[in-house]
Motif scaffolding. Structure first.
Motif, PDB file in Angstrom:
ATOM      1  N   SER A   1      -2.335   3.126   5.541  1.00 25.30           N
ATOM      2  CA  SER A   1      -2.496   4.467   4.973  1.00 25.30           C
ATOM      3  C   SER A   1      -3.814   5.071   5.434  1.00 25.30           C
ATOM      4  CB  SER A   1      -2.479   4.403   3.446  1.00 25.30           C
ATOM      5  OG  SER A   1      -2.954   5.614   2.876  1.00 25.30           O
TER       6      SER A   1
ATOM      7  N   ILE B   1       0.835  -1.201   0.000  1.00 24.74           N
ATOM      8  CA  ILE B   1       0.000   0.000   0.000  1.00 24.74           C
ATOM      9  C   ILE B   1       0.869   1.251   0.000  1.00 24.74           C
ATOM     10  CG2 ILE B   1      -1.777   1.279   1.262  1.00 24.74           C
ATOM     11  CD1 ILE B   1      -2.730  -1.329  -0.062  1.00 24.74           C
ATOM     12  N   GLU B   2       1.970   1.211   0.703  1.00 24.60           N
ATOM     13  CA  GLU B   2       2.879   2.360   0.734  1.00 24.60           C
ATOM     14  C   GLU B   2       3.448   2.657  -0.647  1.00 24.60           C
ATOM     15  OE1 GLU B   2       5.582   1.072   3.717  1.00 24.60           O
ATOM     16  OE2 GLU B   2       4.261   1.632   5.385  1.00 24.60           O
TER      17      GLU B   2
ATOM     18  N   GLU C   1      -8.779   6.947  -3.107  1.00 23.95           N
ATOM     19  CA  GLU C   1      -8.704   6.050  -1.951  1.00 23.95           C
ATOM     20  C   GLU C   1      -8.304   4.656  -2.414  1.00 23.95           C
ATOM     21  OE1 GLU C   1     -12.080   8.398   0.674  1.00 23.95           O
ATOM     22  OE2 GLU C   1     -12.674   6.680  -0.545  1.00 23.95           O
ATOM     23  N   TYR C   2      -7.964   3.791  -1.454  1.00 24.13           N
ATOM     24  CA  TYR C   2      -7.467   2.462  -1.781  1.00 24.13           C
ATOM     25  C   TYR C   2      -8.295   1.376  -1.097  1.00 24.13           C
ATOM     26  CZ  TYR C   2      -3.475   5.643  -2.275  1.00 24.13           C
ATOM     27  OH  TYR C   2      -2.679   6.714  -2.570  1.00 24.13           O
TER      28      TYR C   2
ATOM     29  N   ARG D   1       0.434   9.602  -5.029  1.00 23.77           N
ATOM     30  CA  ARG D   1       0.199  10.826  -4.256  1.00 23.77           C
ATOM     31  C   ARG D   1       0.306  12.100  -5.111  1.00 23.77           C
ATOM     32  NH1 ARG D   1       4.051  10.552  -0.597  1.00 23.77           N
ATOM     33  NH2 ARG D   1       2.858   9.293   0.885  1.00 23.77           N
TER      34      ARG D   1
ATOM     35  N   GLU E   1       0.782   4.445  -2.626  1.00 23.53           N
ATOM     36  CA  GLU E   1       0.655   5.825  -2.157  1.00 23.53           C
ATOM     37  C   GLU E   1       1.802   6.690  -2.664  1.00 23.53           C
ATOM     38  OE1 GLU E   1      -0.168   7.007   2.207  1.00 23.53           O
ATOM     39  OE2 GLU E   1      -1.812   7.416   0.824  1.00 23.53           O
ATOM     40  N   GLN E   2       3.004   6.168  -2.641  1.00 20.49           N
ATOM     41  CA  GLN E   2       4.153   6.946  -3.099  1.00 20.49           C
ATOM     42  C   GLN E   2       4.045   7.301  -4.581  1.00 20.49           C
ATOM     43  OE1 GLN E   2       7.456   4.467  -2.020  1.00 20.49           O
ATOM     44  NE2 GLN E   2       7.363   4.994   0.146  1.00 20.49           N
TER      45      GLN E   2
ATOM     46  N   ARG F   1      -5.620   6.736   3.622  1.00 18.40           N
ATOM     47  CA  ARG F   1      -6.514   6.656   2.461  1.00 18.40           C
ATOM     48  C   ARG F   1      -6.954   5.223   2.152  1.00 18.40           C
ATOM     49  NH1 ARG F   1      -4.757   9.861  -2.649  1.00 18.40           N
ATOM     50  NH2 ARG F   1      -2.579   9.507  -2.110  1.00 18.40           N
ATOM     51  N   LEU F   2      -6.520   4.268   2.955  1.00 16.35           N
ATOM     52  CA  LEU F   2      -7.008   2.898   2.796  1.00 16.35           C
ATOM     53  C   LEU F   2      -8.389   2.814   3.422  1.00 16.35           C
ATOM     54  CD1 LEU F   2      -6.404  -0.020   1.902  1.00 16.35           C
ATOM     55  CD2 LEU F   2      -5.536  -0.445   4.204  1.00 16.35           C
TER      56      LEU F   2
END
Length: 295
Positions: free
Chosen positions: A142, A106-107, A121-122, A114, A110-111, A144-145
């Motif tokens: 996150s 997930i990171e 959202e995830y 972003r 996001e990276q 946004r998860l």
């Protein structure tokens, strides 16, 4: 977490099936999703990425919350999917990330997203033993998860279990507990027998009883069945109103409603249910900025 009807149903449409985009948008699913992963053969991945942009910008997508399922970020196709989203004029409301096995997956998403998709959202799809084992950590990867999703087909392949409700009860329970402990939603895997509405209604009811927020659909005909299963009937809403009123009258002290003792957990659950489906039941599902752009 604010309790809202975030997602009862999510309908998946293959990215290469452009002729089915409109049906996906108009299915009544809370989220319409275009799929770049399992439904697209390897030789057509690049074509799928190009075509999928139209899923978000088509006139029929206006007012619809739209998602995309990318390929796993542990392989090159998933990274190409993420980079392709940079060029989409209209960004997805949700990105489904498959085969998540650690919070690092997930990171990575996001990276990469972003800079170009600040409002996206995830959903994390957990479908391996390692993913289920790490579910509590993944659920907090996150802000946004928004949901965990159970992927039953790959989980069965990995474990040798039978694709039945009883055999997968532990996996589903662990997923629900991990998601709810993190304050996020949790979606059940699809039923692949698309013509068996009775079996779908039964499995959706079991999933709701276990604590799932909703269920994935693989065919538009499944959407109404799923939406009904995850929505309360008039009798349930009426009882919730009685419980809330009894709580108000008694200062939220323990009381009896229709012969059953109720207290704080019942008052709060009933209040949430009415907020979600009762007093605001005619309201549209809350839309994200990407959906508002399509309106």
């Amino acid at each position: 977490m604010k309790y809202t009807r975030y997602c009862r149903s999510l309908l998946s449409t293959p990215a290469t099936a452009v002729g089915r985009y409109v049906a996906g948008h108009r299915s009544g699913a809370d989220i319409a999703m275009v799929d770049l992963e399992d439904s697209v053969p390897p030789a057509r991945k690049e074509e799928a990425r190009r075509r999928a942009e139209a899923f978000f910008s088509a006139p029929s997508a206006r007012g619809v919350r739209c998602a995309v399922r990318i390929n796993t970020v542990s392989g090159p196709e998933g990274l190409r999917d993420l980079l392709a989203l940079h060029s989409y004029r209209i960004k997805p409301d949700v990105v489904l990330v498959p085969m998540v096995e650690s919070r690092r997956d997930i990171e990575i998403v996001e990276q990469v997203l972003r800079p170009c998709c600040p409002d996206t959202e995830y959903f994390a799809v957990l479908e391996t033993p390692r993913g289920l084992q790490d579910a509590p950590a993944i659920a907090t990867a996150s802000p946004r998860l928004r949901a965990l999703v159970f992927g039953s087909a790959d989980y069965v392949l990995a474990t040798g279990a039978r694709l039945s409700w009883e055999a997968l009860a532990y996996a589903r329970s662990r997923l629900v507990n991990s998601a709810r402990a993190a304050g996020i939603e949790v979606m059940d895997s699809p039923l692949f027998e698309v013509l068996d509405e009775g079996a779908l209604a039964c499995e959706a009811a079991l999933a709701k009883d276990l604590g799932f927020s909703g269920k994935i659909a693989v065919h538009p005909r499944q959407v109404p069945v799923i939406n009904r299963a995850f929505s309360p009937d008039a009798q349930t809403l009426a009882r919730a109103r009685k419980i809330v009123e009894a709580g108000r009258r008694n200062g939220r002290d323990i009381t009896v409603v229709d012969g059953a003792m109720v207290g704080m957990p019942f008052f709060e659950a009933s209040r949430r249910l009415l907020e979600e489906f009762g007093e605001r039941r005619a309201d549209p599902v809350h839309s994200t900025p990407a959906a508002q752009e399509r309106e």
